[in-house]
Motif scaffolding. Structure first.
Motif, PDB file in Angstrom:
ATOM      1  N   GLU A  98       0.832  -1.207   0.000  1.00 59.46           N
ATOM      2  CA  GLU A  98       0.000   0.000   0.000  1.00 59.46           C
ATOM      3  C   GLU A  98       0.860   1.248   0.000  1.00 59.46           C
ATOM      4  O   GLU A  98       0.578   2.226  -0.704  1.00 59.46           O
ATOM      5  N   GLU A  99       1.924   1.232   0.784  1.00 61.98           N
ATOM      6  CA  GLU A  99       2.830   2.383   0.845  1.00 61.98           C
ATOM      7  C   GLU A  99       3.523   2.591  -0.501  1.00 61.98           C
ATOM      8  O   GLU A  99       3.759   3.728  -0.926  1.00 61.98           O
ATOM      9  N   SER A 100       3.853   1.474  -1.178  1.00 62.76           N
ATOM     10  CA  SER A 100       4.492   1.564  -2.490  1.00 62.76           C
ATOM     11  C   SER A 100       3.558   2.205  -3.510  1.00 62.76           C
ATOM     12  O   SER A 100       3.975   3.063  -4.303  1.00 62.76           O
ATOM     13  N   LEU A 101       2.284   1.807  -3.485  1.00 59.26           N
ATOM     14  CA  LEU A 101       1.308   2.385  -4.407  1.00 59.26           C
ATOM     15  C   LEU A 101       1.105   3.872  -4.157  1.00 59.26           C
ATOM     16  O   LEU A 101       0.918   4.653  -5.096  1.00 59.26           O
ATOM     17  N   GLU A 102       1.163   4.270  -2.913  1.00 56.90           N
ATOM     18  CA  GLU A 102       0.874   5.651  -2.523  1.00 56.90           C
ATOM     19  C   GLU A 102       1.843   6.649  -3.122  1.00 56.90           C
ATOM     20  O   GLU A 102       1.503   7.822  -3.311  1.00 56.90           O
ATOM     21  N   VAL A 103       3.077   6.189  -3.447  1.00 52.84           N
ATOM     22  CA  VAL A 103       4.097   7.123  -3.946  1.00 52.84           C
ATOM     23  C   VAL A 103       4.438   6.858  -5.416  1.00 52.84           C
ATOM     24  O   VAL A 103       5.550   7.159  -5.863  1.00 52.84           O
ATOM     25  N   HIS A 104       3.493   6.275  -6.170  1.00 50.09           N
ATOM     26  CA  HIS A 104       3.702   6.156  -7.618  1.00 50.09           C
ATOM     27  C   HIS A 104       3.878   7.544  -8.225  1.00 50.09           C
ATOM     28  O   HIS A 104       3.343   8.537  -7.712  1.00 50.09           O
ATOM     29  N   SER A 105       4.603   7.598  -9.338  1.00 45.04           N
ATOM     30  CA  SER A 105       4.986   8.893  -9.906  1.00 45.04           C
ATOM     31  C   SER A 105       3.787   9.767 -10.254  1.00 45.04           C
ATOM     32  O   SER A 105       3.815  10.990 -10.049  1.00 45.04           O
ATOM     33  N   GLU A 106       2.681   9.157 -10.769  1.00 45.78           N
ATOM     34  CA  GLU A 106       1.526   9.969 -11.145  1.00 45.78           C
ATOM     35  C   GLU A 106       0.843  10.583  -9.928  1.00 45.78           C
ATOM     36  O   GLU A 106       0.311  11.688  -9.992  1.00 45.78           O
ATOM     37  N   ARG A 107       0.887   9.878  -8.788  1.00 44.67           N
ATOM     38  CA  ARG A 107       0.291  10.423  -7.556  1.00 44.67           C
ATOM     39  C   ARG A 107       1.067  11.658  -7.089  1.00 44.67           C
ATOM     40  O   ARG A 107       0.481  12.639  -6.636  1.00 44.67           O
ATOM     41  N   LEU A 108       2.403  11.586  -7.194  1.00 44.95           N
ATOM     42  CA  LEU A 108       3.231  12.732  -6.784  1.00 44.95           C
ATOM     43  C   LEU A 108       2.982  13.931  -7.698  1.00 44.95           C
ATOM     44  O   LEU A 108       2.904  15.079  -7.224  1.00 44.95           O
ATOM     45  N   ALA A 109       2.854  13.676  -9.003  1.00 41.08           N
ATOM     46  CA  ALA A 109       2.599  14.761  -9.951  1.00 41.08           C
ATOM     47  C   ALA A 109       1.238  15.406  -9.684  1.00 41.08           C
ATOM     48  O   ALA A 109       1.102  16.642  -9.727  1.00 41.08           O
ATOM     49  N   ILE A 110       0.233  14.582  -9.406  1.00 40.55           N
ATOM     50  CA  ILE A 110      -1.098  15.123  -9.093  1.00 40.55           C
ATOM     51  C   ILE A 110      -1.047  15.946  -7.810  1.00 40.55           C
ATOM     52  O   ILE A 110      -1.619  17.048  -7.740  1.00 40.55           O
ATOM     53  N   ALA A 111      -0.345  15.425  -6.805  1.00 39.81           N
ATOM     54  CA  ALA A 111      -0.239  16.140  -5.526  1.00 39.81           C
ATOM     55  C   ALA A 111       0.422  17.500  -5.727  1.00 39.81           C
ATOM     56  O   ALA A 111      -0.030  18.516  -5.168  1.00 39.81           O
ATOM     57  N   TYR A 112       1.481  17.544  -6.551  1.00 40.92           N
ATOM     58  CA  TYR A 112       2.132  18.831  -6.813  1.00 40.92           C
ATOM     59  C   TYR A 112       1.179  19.779  -7.524  1.00 40.92           C
ATOM     60  O   TYR A 112       1.126  20.979  -7.227  1.00 40.92           O
ATOM     61  N   GLY A 113       0.428  19.246  -8.477  1.00 36.77           N
ATOM     62  CA  GLY A 113      -0.546  20.075  -9.180  1.00 36.77           C
ATOM     63  C   GLY A 113      -1.586  20.657  -8.246  1.00 36.77           C
ATOM     64  O   GLY A 113      -1.991  21.821  -8.377  1.00 36.77           O
ATOM     65  N   LEU A 114      -2.019  19.864  -7.270  1.00 39.05           N
ATOM     66  CA  LEU A 114      -3.049  20.324  -6.321  1.00 39.05           C
ATOM     67  C   LEU A 114      -2.552  21.456  -5.428  1.00 39.05           C
ATOM     68  O   LEU A 114      -3.316  22.354  -5.069  1.00 39.05           O
TER      69      LEU A 114
END
Length: 615
Positions: A541-557
């Motif tokens: 679960e922790e590995s999925l949480e930091v996938h590259s697309e999640r980080l990009a979305i978080a930065y966008g938000l």
């Protein structure tokens, strides 16, 4: 010597007479004057008239005839009459070195490689010693195989250090198979290096993907000597070998210097870089720059703009460029069909496919068929999809048999799509059979290995995952690392899985945790089957949480205004878990999220995706 009918026209007096005329008529100008007239000829008709006069007056016996013959050859060639130009050497008794070399150059320049080599053999058979111009000319017709033979002749005749010949050798080694070792040896031995020879060597490095060596040599060339060709080679080298950000930065450096001026080749390479990382605003700026700089908008520039707008998420602007293009070749049509396909507009792609063959009268290529089939595959159009669609519609075994037995060898795109369908449908047995078939035939790419590994992981067969990885290592196949990018304020920010290199990394991870909590409250359950490693559930679960697309979305938000759309670009296929998460984030935040992965565009709006979970 007999002359052809087209060469028997009479000579206009005002063109070919001198100031002194006799009562009997006019006097033919001396050979030196005829040579000047040939150099200045503005039409092929005048060249033919002079040629006819030379034949009628038997000037081929004149001592000045070799010069006239050479001038005739060049004049015909300059007016595009290549057949007339080359026929002169066959009508000449004992042609000299200059005529041979000029004829070889004409043949080479016009793509007549066989004729160029035939003339070169005739030159050697006549015991004429070739010079530097001869070799510079024949090298233009050389392939990666024939260049070695010509290189030995160059050395035999002692011209290995001639700057023009050496530059030609470097250029052929660079153009052919990218023989960087041979090119480097020739380049290192050159006593003097021009911008042309340096650019040829930079090209050789760039073709091999060694952009560091290319850039190092580019920097060694004095700034005042760098022409637009050298800049284009370097920018395109970055764009073609996975360094799009560096390509954009170098383009900006070129603009800052003011000279030389970018041309259509420059903007095509830079637009390709924009396409790769989804730099829409940068691409729009380049489009405006093209208009303001009056760069010739040829079909290649139009196609690059269509490709850029499509891949950067603005299909409307791509369509606008396509509709306004004055001339469209099959590559432009392919780009537009592919644009419709990747955005899920399958019916438009099929309509364009029909128009291309009907209205435009163009024959589809392999790329046309692949793009059209992808459009069908994305929408599940069984009737129209023919082969590839069978896989996406669930008729996998039938699709496999058809693709195996196609007359045209299926490419990696078709095989990867079929493998992806096996994973999507959970048909592990057939997926394994297909992947092993590709590996046996040595036509599997890194994506095929990764898909097979994913299928093993989906049934918790981690021993199978390890076997695939071991095989990849044995065959030196490297898995492309996943990278996601987002453009904010004209700057592209890239993220890898678990990336903590961003200056705002702390705020990004705070947003990641916040979003994780909110989506879980909406019923989200992590799809841990998407994790390939044999880890505990919590670690997965922790590995999925930091996938590259999640980080990009978080930065966008955290870096854009609430409610504004986000555009994310990933170089690999988005995993099923991140697809689910992105749908939920779009609903929670009220934002439209446009994500481009390797396969297509996904438009996430209010908890749904334009792909209908069919990708």
């Amino acid at each position: 010597m007999a002359s052809s009918p087209i060469l028997t026209t009479s000579l206009p007096q005002k063109q070919l007479t001198t100031s002194s005329s006799s009562a009997a008529g006019f006097r033919l100008p001396p050979p030196e004057k005829l040579a000047v007239l040939l150099d200045k000829s503005e039409s092929v008709d005048l060249v033919k008239q002079i040629h006819a006069a030379i034949l009628r007056r038997n000037l081929f016996l004149h001592p000045y005839h070799p010069v006239l013959n050479l001038k005739l050859h060049r004049a015909y060639a300059s007016h595009g009459k290549i057949h007339h130009s080359l026929s002169l050497i066959h009508q000449t008794i004992d042609p000299d070195l200059f005529l041979f070399s000029a004829a070889i150059n004409t043949a080479s320049t016009n793509g007549l490689r066989d004729q160029a080599f035939l003339l070169y053999v005739q030159l050697l058979s006549s015991e004429t010693v070739p010079n530097e111009f001869t070799f510079s000319s024949i090298l233009k017709s050389c392939s990666s195989q024939s260049v070695k033979a010509i290189h030995t002749h160059v050395l035999k005749f002692g011209l290995g250090l001639d700057p023009y010949v050496a530059t030609g050798l470097v250029d052929v080694y660079a153009r052919g198979g990218g023989d960087v070792v041979s090119a480097q040896k020739v380049f290192d031995r050159m006593p003097e290096r021009s911008i042309v020879s340096s650019t040829a060597m930079i090209t050789c490095y760039a073709k091999q993907g060694n952009v560091e060596a290319a850039r190092a040599l580019f920097e060694r060339v004095p700034e005042t000597q760098r022409d637009i060709v050298s800049w284009n080679v370097m920018i395109d080298g970055y764009a073609q070998h996975g360094f799009p950000s560096e390509a954009l930065m170098l383009f900006q450096e070129l603009l800052a210097k003011g000279e030389p001026k970018p041309d259509e080749i420059t903007v095509v390479a830079t637009l390709s870089a924009c396409s790769q990382i989804g730099a829409l605003e940068s691409g729009r700026w380049i489009h405006v720059f093209i208009k303001r700089s009056r760069i010739r908008v040829n079909v290649k520039v139009c196609t690059a703009l269509i490709d850029m707008y499509s891949k950067c998420g603005s299909l409307e602007e791509a369509v606008s460029v396509f509709n306004d293009a004055p001339r469209k070749d099959v590559v432009a049509w392919n780009a537009m069909i592919a644009g419709y396909a990747m955005h899920g507009y399958s019916q438009d792609a099929l309509r364009l496919f029909d128009e291309m063959q009907g209205t435009a009268g163009l024959q589809p290529t392999d790329i046309t068929f692949v793009a059209t089939l992808q459009a069908c595959a994305h929408a599940g159009l069984v009737e129209e999809g023919v082969r590839i669609l069978l896989g996406r519609a669930g008729r996998l075994k039938q699709a496999y048999e058809i693709i195996k037995n196609m007359e045209m060898e299926a490419d990696s795109v078709i095989w990867s799509s079929l493998l992806g369908s096996c994973k999507l449908r959970g048909d592990f047995v057939l997926g394994k059979e297909i992947a092993e078939y590709l590996i046996r035939r040595n036509i599997a790419n890194s994506g095929s290995y990764v898909l097979l590994s994913n299928m093993y992981a989906s049934v918790s067969d981690y021993e199978g995952v390890a076997k695939v990885r071991s095989l990849m290592k044995e065959k030196t196949i490297v898995k492309e690392p996943g990278v996601s990018a987002i453009e904010v304020d004209d700057r592209v920010h890239e993220f890898g899985a678990g990336d903590r290199n961003h200056l705002q990394s702390k705020e990004i991870y705070t947003m990641v945790r916040k979003m994780s909590e909110r989506i879980k409250s909406c019923g989200y359950v992590p799809d841990t089957d998407a994790v390939l490693q044999d880890l505990e559930e919590t670690e997965k679960e922790e590995s999925l949480e930091v996938h590259s697309e999640r980080l990009a979305i978080a930065y966008g938000l955290i870096s854009t205004k609430p409610g504004s759309p986000l555009r994310i670009f990933k170089n690999l296929r988005v995993c099923s878990d991140c697809h689910t998460v992105t749908k939920l984030i779009s609903k929670i935040t009220g934002r439209k999220i446009v994500m481009r992965d390797r396969n297509r565009f996904h438009h996430f709006v209010d908890g749904s995706c334009s792909c209908g979970d069919f990708w």
